[in-house]
Write an enzyme that holds these catalytic residues in place. Structure first.
Site, PDB file in Angstrom:
ATOM      1  N   GLU A 169      10.088 -20.107  19.032  1.00  0.00           N
ATOM      2  CA  GLU A 169       8.907 -19.612  18.320  1.00  0.00           C
ATOM      3  C   GLU A 169       7.705 -19.730  19.255  1.00  0.00           C
ATOM      4  O   GLU A 169       7.430 -20.810  19.785  1.00  0.00           O
ATOM      5  CB  GLU A 169       8.687 -20.435  17.052  1.00  0.00           C
ATOM      6  CG  GLU A 169       7.339 -20.251  16.391  1.00  0.00           C
ATOM      7  CD  GLU A 169       6.990 -18.805  16.048  1.00  0.00           C
ATOM      8  OE1 GLU A 169       7.774 -18.137  15.369  1.00  0.00           O
ATOM      9  OE2 GLU A 169       5.905 -18.348  16.496  1.00  0.00           O
ATOM     10  N   ASN A 219       3.069 -18.747  14.513  1.00  0.00           N
ATOM     11  CA  ASN A 219       3.195 -20.155  14.152  1.00  0.00           C
ATOM     12  C   ASN A 219       4.600 -20.367  13.637  1.00  0.00           C
ATOM     13  O   ASN A 219       5.266 -19.396  13.244  1.00  0.00           O
ATOM     14  CB  ASN A 219       2.189 -20.496  13.031  1.00  0.00           C
ATOM     15  CG  ASN A 219       2.325 -19.561  11.841  1.00  0.00           C
ATOM     16  OD1 ASN A 219       1.747 -18.461  11.837  1.00  0.00           O
ATOM     17  ND2 ASN A 219       3.093 -19.948  10.864  1.00  0.00           N
ATOM     18  N   MET A 275       4.484 -15.304   9.233  1.00  0.00           N
ATOM     19  CA  MET A 275       3.549 -14.913   8.162  1.00  0.00           C
ATOM     20  C   MET A 275       3.841 -15.625   6.846  1.00  0.00           C
ATOM     21  O   MET A 275       2.975 -15.710   5.976  1.00  0.00           O
ATOM     22  CB  MET A 275       3.631 -13.408   7.925  1.00  0.00           C
ATOM     23  CG  MET A 275       2.775 -12.602   8.857  1.00  0.00           C
ATOM     24  SD  MET A 275       2.590 -10.931   8.209  1.00  0.00           S
ATOM     25  CE  MET A 275       1.535 -10.228   9.480  1.00  0.00           C
ATOM     26  N   THR A 283       1.776 -14.440   0.062  1.00  0.00           N
ATOM     27  CA  THR A 283       1.556 -14.575  -1.382  1.00  0.00           C
ATOM     28  C   THR A 283       2.853 -14.904  -2.101  1.00  0.00           C
ATOM     29  O   THR A 283       2.836 -15.347  -3.240  1.00  0.00           O
ATOM     30  CB  THR A 283       0.957 -13.256  -1.933  1.00  0.00           C
ATOM     31  OG1 THR A 283      -0.165 -12.909  -1.110  1.00  0.00           O
ATOM     32  CG2 THR A 283       0.474 -13.389  -3.355  1.00  0.00           C
ATOM     33  N   ALA A 286       5.283 -12.869  -3.213  1.00  0.00           N
ATOM     34  CA  ALA A 286       5.825 -11.924  -4.191  1.00  0.00           C
ATOM     35  C   ALA A 286       7.162 -11.391  -3.682  1.00  0.00           C
ATOM     36  O   ALA A 286       7.250 -10.916  -2.553  1.00  0.00           O
ATOM     37  CB  ALA A 286       4.852 -10.779  -4.426  1.00  0.00           C
ATOM     38  N   VAL A 345       9.610 -15.919  24.133  1.00  0.00           N
ATOM     39  CA  VAL A 345      10.750 -15.184  24.705  1.00  0.00           C
ATOM     40  C   VAL A 345      10.217 -13.893  25.311  1.00  0.00           C
ATOM     41  O   VAL A 345       9.506 -13.123  24.647  1.00  0.00           O
ATOM     42  CB  VAL A 345      11.833 -14.933  23.638  1.00  0.00           C
ATOM     43  CG1 VAL A 345      12.934 -14.031  24.196  1.00  0.00           C
ATOM     44  CG2 VAL A 345      12.420 -16.260  23.174  1.00  0.00           C
ATOM     45  N   HIS A 402       2.847  -5.232   5.540  1.00  0.00           N
ATOM     46  CA  HIS A 402       4.249  -4.908   5.258  1.00  0.00           C
ATOM     47  C   HIS A 402       4.689  -3.763   6.166  1.00  0.00           C
ATOM     48  O   HIS A 402       4.901  -2.652   5.688  1.00  0.00           O
ATOM     49  CB  HIS A 402       4.431  -4.480   3.801  1.00  0.00           C
ATOM     50  CG  HIS A 402       4.048  -5.525   2.794  1.00  0.00           C
ATOM     51  ND1 HIS A 402       3.785  -5.230   1.471  1.00  0.00           N
ATOM     52  CD2 HIS A 402       3.906  -6.863   2.910  1.00  0.00           C
ATOM     53  CE1 HIS A 402       3.491  -6.353   0.817  1.00  0.00           C
ATOM     54  NE2 HIS A 402       3.550  -7.351   1.674  1.00  0.00           N
ATOM     55  N   ASN A 452      11.181  -6.905   8.612  1.00  0.00           N
ATOM     56  CA  ASN A 452      10.889  -5.712   7.817  1.00  0.00           C
ATOM     57  C   ASN A 452      11.134  -4.431   8.612  1.00  0.00           C
ATOM     58  O   ASN A 452      11.348  -3.370   8.022  1.00  0.00           O
ATOM     59  CB  ASN A 452       9.441  -5.756   7.326  1.00  0.00           C
ATOM     60  CG  ASN A 452       9.153  -7.001   6.502  1.00  0.00           C
ATOM     61  OD1 ASN A 452      10.052  -7.533   5.851  1.00  0.00           O
ATOM     62  ND2 ASN A 452       7.922  -7.478   6.540  1.00  0.00           N
ATOM     63  N   THR A 512       9.726  -8.728   1.901  1.00  0.00           N
ATOM     64  CA  THR A 512      10.380  -9.884   2.533  1.00  0.00           C
ATOM     65  C   THR A 512      11.720 -10.231   1.892  1.00  0.00           C
ATOM     66  O   THR A 512      12.679 -10.563   2.602  1.00  0.00           O
ATOM     67  CB  THR A 512       9.438 -11.101   2.513  1.00  0.00           C
ATOM     68  OG1 THR A 512       8.172 -10.669   3.021  1.00  0.00           O
ATOM     69  CG2 THR A 512       9.961 -12.225   3.373  1.00  0.00           C
TER      70      THR A 512
HETATM   71  P1  FAD Z   1       7.218 -13.148  10.647  1.00  0.00           P
HETATM   72  O1  FAD Z   1       7.044 -13.976   9.437  1.00  0.00           O
HETATM   73  O2  FAD Z   1       6.083 -12.343  11.116  1.00  0.00           O
HETATM   74  O3  FAD Z   1       7.716 -14.104  11.822  1.00  0.00           O
HETATM   75  C1  FAD Z   1       7.951 -13.631  13.124  1.00  0.00           C
HETATM   76  C2  FAD Z   1       7.752 -14.791  14.083  1.00  0.00           C
HETATM   77  O4  FAD Z   1       8.199 -14.386  15.379  1.00  0.00           O
HETATM   78  C3  FAD Z   1       6.287 -15.195  14.237  1.00  0.00           C
HETATM   79  O5  FAD Z   1       6.126 -16.558  13.926  1.00  0.00           O
HETATM   80  C4  FAD Z   1       5.984 -14.901  15.706  1.00  0.00           C
HETATM   81  O6  FAD Z   1       5.081 -15.822  16.272  1.00  0.00           O
HETATM   82  C5  FAD Z   1       7.352 -14.987  16.345  1.00  0.00           C
HETATM   83  N1  FAD Z   1       7.438 -14.236  17.612  1.00  0.00           N
HETATM   84  C6  FAD Z   1       7.026 -12.965  17.843  1.00  0.00           C
HETATM   85  N2  FAD Z   1       7.288 -12.612  19.104  1.00  0.00           N
HETATM   86  C7  FAD Z   1       7.894 -13.674  19.702  1.00  0.00           C
HETATM   87  C8  FAD Z   1       8.405 -13.905  21.012  1.00  0.00           C
HETATM   88  N3  FAD Z   1       8.390 -12.964  21.946  1.00  0.00           N
HETATM   89  N4  FAD Z   1       8.922 -15.149  21.293  1.00  0.00           N
HETATM   90  C9  FAD Z   1       8.982 -16.124  20.333  1.00  0.00           C
HETATM   91  N5  FAD Z   1       8.509 -15.933  19.079  1.00  0.00           N
HETATM   92  C10 FAD Z   1       7.984 -14.721  18.756  1.00  0.00           C
HETATM   93  N6  FAD Z   1       5.483 -10.308   1.961  1.00  0.00           N
HETATM   94  C11 FAD Z   1       6.087 -10.243   0.753  1.00  0.00           C
HETATM   95  O7  FAD Z   1       7.235  -9.816   0.656  1.00  0.00           O
HETATM   96  N7  FAD Z   1       5.435 -10.650  -0.378  1.00  0.00           N
HETATM   97  C12 FAD Z   1       4.150 -11.092  -0.351  1.00  0.00           C
HETATM   98  O8  FAD Z   1       3.601 -11.447  -1.388  1.00  0.00           O
HETATM   99  C13 FAD Z   1       3.493 -11.150   0.913  1.00  0.00           C
HETATM  100  N8  FAD Z   1       2.217 -11.568   0.987  1.00  0.00           N
HETATM  101  C14 FAD Z   1       1.643 -11.742   2.222  1.00  0.00           C
HETATM  102  C15 FAD Z   1       0.357 -12.278   2.275  1.00  0.00           C
HETATM  103  C16 FAD Z   1      -0.189 -12.595   3.519  1.00  0.00           C
HETATM  104  C17 FAD Z   1      -1.562 -13.192   3.582  1.00  0.00           C
HETATM  105  C18 FAD Z   1       0.564 -12.377   4.706  1.00  0.00           C
HETATM  106  C19 FAD Z   1       0.000 -12.778   6.058  1.00  0.00           C
HETATM  107  C20 FAD Z   1       1.824 -11.791   4.648  1.00  0.00           C
HETATM  108  C21 FAD Z   1       2.378 -11.458   3.410  1.00  0.00           C
HETATM  109  N9  FAD Z   1       3.640 -10.895   3.288  1.00  0.00           N
HETATM  110  C22 FAD Z   1       4.223 -10.767   2.069  1.00  0.00           C
HETATM  111  C23 FAD Z   1       4.419 -10.475   4.474  1.00  0.00           C
HETATM  112  C24 FAD Z   1       5.475 -11.530   4.806  1.00  0.00           C
HETATM  113  O9  FAD Z   1       4.871 -12.733   5.148  1.00  0.00           O
HETATM  114  C25 FAD Z   1       6.347 -10.968   5.919  1.00  0.00           C
HETATM  115  O10 FAD Z   1       7.029  -9.852   5.381  1.00  0.00           O
HETATM  116  C26 FAD Z   1       7.390 -11.947   6.416  1.00  0.00           C
HETATM  117  O11 FAD Z   1       6.813 -13.138   6.874  1.00  0.00           O
HETATM  118  C27 FAD Z   1       8.187 -11.296   7.557  1.00  0.00           C
HETATM  119  O12 FAD Z   1       9.125 -12.215   8.024  1.00  0.00           O
HETATM  120  P2  FAD Z   1       9.703 -12.137   9.503  1.00  0.00           P
HETATM  121  O13 FAD Z   1      10.550 -13.331   9.696  1.00  0.00           O
HETATM  122  O14 FAD Z   1      10.360 -10.828   9.709  1.00  0.00           O
HETATM  123  O15 FAD Z   1       8.424 -12.118  10.464  1.00  0.00           O
END
Ligand code: FAD
Length: 512
Positions: free
Chosen positions: A40, A119, A123, A128, A130, A236, A443, A477, A489
């Site tokens: 991460e 982090n 995200m 939120t 949902a 990475v 999204h 996504n 999500t």
């Molecule tokens: P992420 O959670 O974005 O995680 C990806 C991780 O990869 C990050 O931590 C990033 O730092 C890491 N990364 C990227 N590149 C590299 C690299 N090269 N090397 C190492 N690490 C790397 N979704 C919903 O479905 N319902 C909701 O109600 C909703 N509300 C939201 C409200 C807010 C305020 C926010 C910010 C987002 C919300 N979302 C919601 C969106 C939801 O958080 C994301 O859809 C979800 O976190 C996506 O998951 P993920 O694991 O694909 O990506």
């Protein structure tokens, strides 16, 4: 060992958001003997790692955790920190940071507030929570035809700890639902009717709400797995391949600046919908559909004061921590006939704050949000530069994104619909609804989309394995092939479950 990393593992996972965490969890459950390294780029900002920052009760500590999530130039209290988009200005939500450049090309709509979180937990340390299920055209037809989609969504619910009852004691939630149902439910199937929003949240025995983050997705099964290691502050920069097959990752330890190669039999990239295609591009893995079919959900918002509002006795003197409890979160599901996803919440818990200085009684203002499904086009895409780089030194992005006539028609309908829904609940605070700047939904989908065959319109198979790159799996996504309007999500965690099961099965059939 190579630096603080192992020299080789069975599975390397890039990204610690909920989809990377889902891979770790399923592998910990199904292949407990497999060695797993999760990388991460961001720091650990909460405890347990990946926990939602809303669970941090001290507001200063929470603000610090948000600030530390805000990317390569994150600074506590700096220019980039926080704020909620109220106008067309480019402002990021707390815990997120914006794409600095390339967010809009002249003559196109662009994604002016395209954002990221860096982090542990991604995200989902800020979300939120949902977790609605996709409906009608949002569903992935080929997974339904195989009869697997609902079971995967059930697994997503399990991993995310989704419940529908956390706000049942909210004094105004049922009133809001009843008023919306009265104008909306006619002609809808039971599962499409106005209802409680499924949320990734649970209530502790002492009554406190605990929001799910990647910590919940990982669960004890991952945390107690002696073969699992999470490395934060680890960027990475490349997926390694050998004879076309995934073979490991190059990773830069941001604490020392040193780069290392970690060999792996399987690589999972779950680095969000913009940075996953970026890493593939940087690694020379460039299928035709990479970065294309990018879609975001245009978001229309409106706020009303609940009509004939009677404050509940327990609201007297309630502090801000309790505010989100008053009206819960209500869901108006997407249908093909009304192609929007409705999220109705008390404003203090809503993504939009329209009534910051309103002296109204707590809980009397609700915000309505309608998310619109995009008209998909291959030309909506994120492109990567051959020479320019971003704040992490990876290929710089340029977003090409345009709303079609159909998109404008859906947005216009959503504006009419949201006023109708709002007026059913109460008195509008504004004359007309507001469309958030594109990208505000957070999204982003489609950029590494799933398909049934390698025909140039998809990047991964139904198991999330990249076409032509065996052993390389994706999460996030970006993998979702349909234009959903609902929060994505749950769906992307469900798709990650299928990918993780495939890796577990492959590990079992070819132990080294
Ligand atoms: P992420 O959670 O974005 O995680 C990806 C991780 O990869 C990050 O931590 C990033 O730092 C890491 N990364 C990227 N590149 C590299 C690299 N090269 N090397 C190492 N690490 C790397 N979704 C919903 O479905 N319902 C909701 O109600 C909703 N509300 C939201 C409200 C807010 C305020 C926010 C910010 C987002 C919300 N979302 C919601 C969106 C939801 O958080 C994301 O859809 C979800 O976190 C996506 O998951 P993920 O694991 O694909 O990506």
């Amino acid at each position: 060992m190579t630096g603080r990393y192992p020299a080789d593992v069975d599975v390397a996972i890039v990204g610690s958001g909920p989809t990377g965490a889902a891979y770790a969890r399923i592998l910990s459950e199904r292949a407990p003997g497999a060695t797993i390294a999760m990388f991460e780029v961001g720091p650990t900002v909460s405890d347990p790692p990946g926990a939602h920052v809303k669970n941090i009760s001290d507001p200063d500590e929470r603000a610090k955790a948000q600030a530390r999530s805000e990317g390569p130039f994150a600074s506590e209290g700096g220019e980039r920190v926080g704020g909620i988009v109220k106008t067309a200005q480019r402002r990021a939500r707390p815990g997120t940071f914006l794409l600095e450049q390339g967010y809009q090309v002249e003559g196109e709509d662009g994604l002016p507030v395209a954002a990221f979180s860096s982090n542990v937990g991604g995200m989902a340390a800020h979300w939120t929570g949902a977790c609605p299920r996709p409906n009608d055209g949002e569903r992935i037809g080929f997974l339904d035809e195989r009869g697997v989609f609902d079971e995967l969504l059930d697994e997503g619910d399990r991993l995310l700890g989704v419940t529908s009852t956390a706000f049942d004691s909210s004094p105004h939630a049922s009133l809001v639902r009843e008023r919306l149902a009265a104008v909306e439910d006619d002609g809808r199937e039971p599962h499409e009717r106005v209802q409680r929003m499924p949320l990734a949240v649970h209530r502790r025995d002492d009554g406190r709400l605990v929001w799910s983050g990647s910590d919940v997705v990982m669960g004890d099964a991952t945390r107690e797995n002696p073969n699992f290691r999470l490395f934060d502050e680890s960027l990475v920069t490349r997926v390694l391949r050998s004879e076309g097959r995934a073979a490991g990752v190059s990773v830069t330890d941001l604490r020392t600046g040193e780069s290392h190669e970690v060999r792996a039999r399987f690589v999972v990239v779950a680095a969000d919908a913009l940075r996953t295609p970026q890493l593939l591009w940087a690694s020379g893995i460039r299928p035709e559909a990479l970065g294309r079919y990018l879609n975001d959900q245009a978001q229309i918002v409106f706020a009303v004061r609940i009509r004939d509002f009677v404050p509940a006795p327990e609201e007297e003197g309630a502090g801000p921590a309790g505010l989100s409890e008053y009206s819960g979160v209500t869901w108006v599901p997407f249908t093909d006939d009304l192609p929007f996803h409705g999220q109705v919440m008390q404003l203090d818990a809503s993504p939009v704050k329209l009534a910051e200085d309103d002296p109204a009684a707590p809980g009397s203002i609700v915000g309505l949000g309608l998310f619109c499904a995009k008209d998909l086009q291959a030309s909506d895409r994120v492109e990567f530069s051959e020479d320019a780089v971003d704040g992490y030194g990876l290929p710089a992005m340029t977003v090409h994104y345009t709303l079609t006539d159909r998109d404008h028609a859906v947005i216009d309908r959503a504006k009419t619909e949201i006023v109708r829904l709002g007026k059913a609940i109460g008195e509008p605070l504004d004359d007309r609804p507001f469309m958030m700047p594109l990208g505000a939904s957070l999204h982003y989908q489609g950029s590494t989309r799933m398909g049934v065959q390698d025909d140039g319109t998809s990047v991964v198979s139904p198991d999330s394995e990249v076409w032509g790159a065996p052993g390389l799996f994706l999460g996030g996504n970006g993998v979702i092939p349909t234009a959903t309007a609902c929060n994505p999500t749950l769906t992307s965690v469900a798709l990650a479950v299928a990918g993780a099961r495939r890796i577990a099965a492959d590990l079992a059939s070819s132990p080294e």
